[in-house]
Enzyme design. Structure first.
Site, short mmCIF file in Angstrom:
data_model
loop_
_atom_site.label_atom_id
_atom_site.label_comp_id
_atom_site.label_asym_id
_atom_site.label_seq_id
_atom_site.Cartn_x
_atom_site.Cartn_y
_atom_site.Cartn_z
N ASP A 156 49.38 36.44 37.63
CA ASP A 156 48.55 37.59 36.85
C ASP A 156 48.13 38.69 37.73
OD1 ASP A 156 46.77 35.79 38.16
OD2 ASP A 156 44.99 36.39 37.06
N GLU A 163 44.02 33.87 38.10
CA GLU A 163 43.20 33.92 39.33
C GLU A 163 42.22 35.20 39.28
OE1 GLU A 163 42.35 35.51 43.49
OE2 GLU A 163 43.28 36.49 42.09
N GLU A 164 42.69 36.32 38.69
CA GLU A 164 41.92 37.46 38.80
C GLU A 164 40.73 37.52 37.81
OE1 GLU A 164 42.48 39.54 40.63
OE2 GLU A 164 44.62 39.92 41.21
N ASP A 189 47.10 30.33 50.82
CA ASP A 189 47.32 31.21 49.61
C ASP A 189 47.09 32.62 50.45
OD1 ASP A 189 46.90 32.22 47.15
OD2 ASP A 189 44.86 31.65 46.86
N HIS A 225 44.00 46.69 43.69
CA HIS A 225 43.37 46.81 42.52
C HIS A 225 43.30 48.24 41.92
CE1 HIS A 225 41.46 42.54 42.11
NE2 HIS A 225 42.66 42.42 42.38
#
Length: 486
Positions: free
Chosen positions: A123, A190-191, A217, A459
């Site tokens: 995502d 996750e976001e 990760d 982002h």
């Protein structure tokens, strides 16, 4: 002999001893970097680039308001993976968890060994409304131009999913067989916290009794000019994540007309409380992951900086004082305080009957939510202000003196031969913390060499990755799988 001469000789002797001891400590400090074994992994560049380019065209966008998520795009993305990596789907066990969590199991030859897990998420965050035209290439175009792949997810974090699967496909084609089970686990939210993706994957594997040696990760990366005194690029591997909490300060009382205010109004008292917190701050201390970072980079520093950190016992107060002068380094050694919301009043000439503020805190490992609440109450010293603290504490701290960490470090050095690879404390959050209950260690590392501008793109606007970086990421994942199975 006169007393002053004796005192002089004594002081001179102590200075000489001090210089000898500190110089000895500096000159004998040993590097904690393993010798690189340059990777021999060779990737089909055209195929690999095409896969990541296509991956970012699927608008797998997470929204806090989950009803806005278009899961048709998620379905298309999963179908794309199956088409792109046929050998993976043919030879590995594959299952969906909670419809969109993806788990691949590569069975090893020795079932007595604990498995290794690589995880990522597919995502991505939304494009901020009004910024679409600021992109040099459309955010979901997957444009490949001038050695760059453009699009949301090229760095965060479809590069992880496609990179891992590309590496597995390569190793399968090479006839490689792991001696321990390997799991590849991909979340889809996750976001927005990972509650439906990674969390459900973890609960499923926990029911089966799965316990990992380590899970890797996304997280830190390889950045230049990150550590003073170190010329080489530094690759930082997160060994813990700071906790994230929200503290609400609220007060209620009489309002009234603004022409007759009390000496201390509701707004003033909340403002005073915030001022006290900012003036006091949590105590900074070089400990835990922050201390580990400098243990690993100190041997690679120039002589002056190496001298200071090799004699940390003596210079620790000075080091802490210097680190507290900059926000980024201060966040490495203390719990941070950031007022983010202030709410009070509706009318310019009316005193509000209530006022409140929200403070975001990022907690150091070892600082609990209860510690934070107690610190705030004692610092503001106002019984009429109600303090409530909610959130999560820091994740557990993983080992840096183990074969698990050395596996990640060695793999990074094999690909990025000249980088200094060190542990650090991650300020942001990731799915890795979800795996703490079923893994001895959890590490966080995005295997790309990036600039501070690239970090802002993750982002933000113009997210992109160079082809060279992407290919190195694939090689790194292949190296991790091989190093884990020696």
């Amino acid at each position: 002999m006169k007393k002053w001469k004796l005192a002089f000789l004594l002081i001179a002797g102590l200075i000489v001893i001090f210089i000898i001891v500190t110089a000895f400590n500096t000159l004998t400090v040993k590097s904690r970097q393993p010798k690189p074994h340059p990777t021999k992994v060779s990737i089909n560049e055209k195929e690999a680039v095409n896969h990541l380019s296509q991956a970012v065209t699927y608008k797998t966008v997470s929204y806090q308001e989950r009803s806005k998520i278009d899961f048709r795009e998620y379905d298309k993305f999963i179908a794309f993976l199956q088409k792109s990596f046929p050998t993976v789907y043919k030879q590995l066990d594959f299952e969906k968890v909670n419809d969109y969590g993806l788990v691949y199991k590569w069975e090893g030859t020795d079932s007595s060994k604990h498995p290794i897990g690589l995880t990522s998420h597919y995502d991505v965050v939304p494009i901020l409304k009004g910024t679409e035209n600021n992109w040099e290439q459309p955010p979901f175009s997957g444009t490949v131009e001038n050695g760059l792949i453009w699009g949301r997810g090229t760095l965060d974090d479809k590069i992880g999913i496609v990179g891992i699967l590309q590496a597995v496909e390569y190793l399968l084609d090479q006839g490689f067989k792991p001696n321990r089970d390997m799991y590849f686990m991909f979340g889809f939210d996750e976001e927005i916290g990972g509650d439906e993706g990674a969390s459900k994957i973890v609960s499923t594997l926990k029911q089966r009794g799965i316990q990992f040696e380590f899970v890797l990760d996304e997280g830190g990366a390889i950045v230049e000019n990150m550590v003073p005194g170190v010329k080489a690029p530094v690759g930082v591997v997160g060994i813990s994540e700071k906790g994230s909490a929200s503290a609400k300060l609220s007060i209620q009382g009489s309002g009234g007309h603004s022409s007759q205010p009390k000496d201390h109004t509701n707004i003033g008292r909340i403002a005073s409380a915030i001022s006290k917190l900012e003036d006091t701050q949590f105590k900074g201390a070089l400990r835990g992951p922050g201390n580990d970072l400098f243990e690993f980079v100190a041997p690679e520093m120039n002589f002056g900086m190496k001298y200071v950190f090799a004699n940390k016992v003596i210079f620790k107060p000075l080091i802490e004082k210097i680190l507290l002068q900059q926000p980024a380094s201060a966040a490495l050694i203390r719990t941070t305080i950031a007022p983010t919301i202030f709410q009070a009043g509706e009318q310019y000439n009316a005193l509000p009957e209530q006022a409140s503020a929200i403070i975001n805190l990022r907690l150091m490992p070892g600082d609990s939510l209860a510690d934070v609440e107690r610190f705030i109450e004692e610092t503001i010293d106002d019984a009429d202000i109600k303090v409530t603290v909610e959130g999560s504490e820091a994740s557990k701290v993983s080992s840096v003196n183990s074969w698990q960490f050395r596996t990640v470090q060695q793999s990074a050095r094999n690909v990025f031969n000249h980088a200094v690879v060190a542990p650090y404390l991650m300020f942001a959050g990731s799915d890795a913390r979800q795996y703490d209950p079923i893994s001895k260690n959890t590490y966080r590392f995005l295997p790309v060499q990036i600039t501070s501008k690239d970090l802002n793109r993750m982002h933000g606007t113009n997210e992109r990755v160079s082809i060279k970086n992407y290919l190195n990421a694939i090689k790194f994942y292949a190296e991790v799988i091989k190093e884990s199975n020696k």
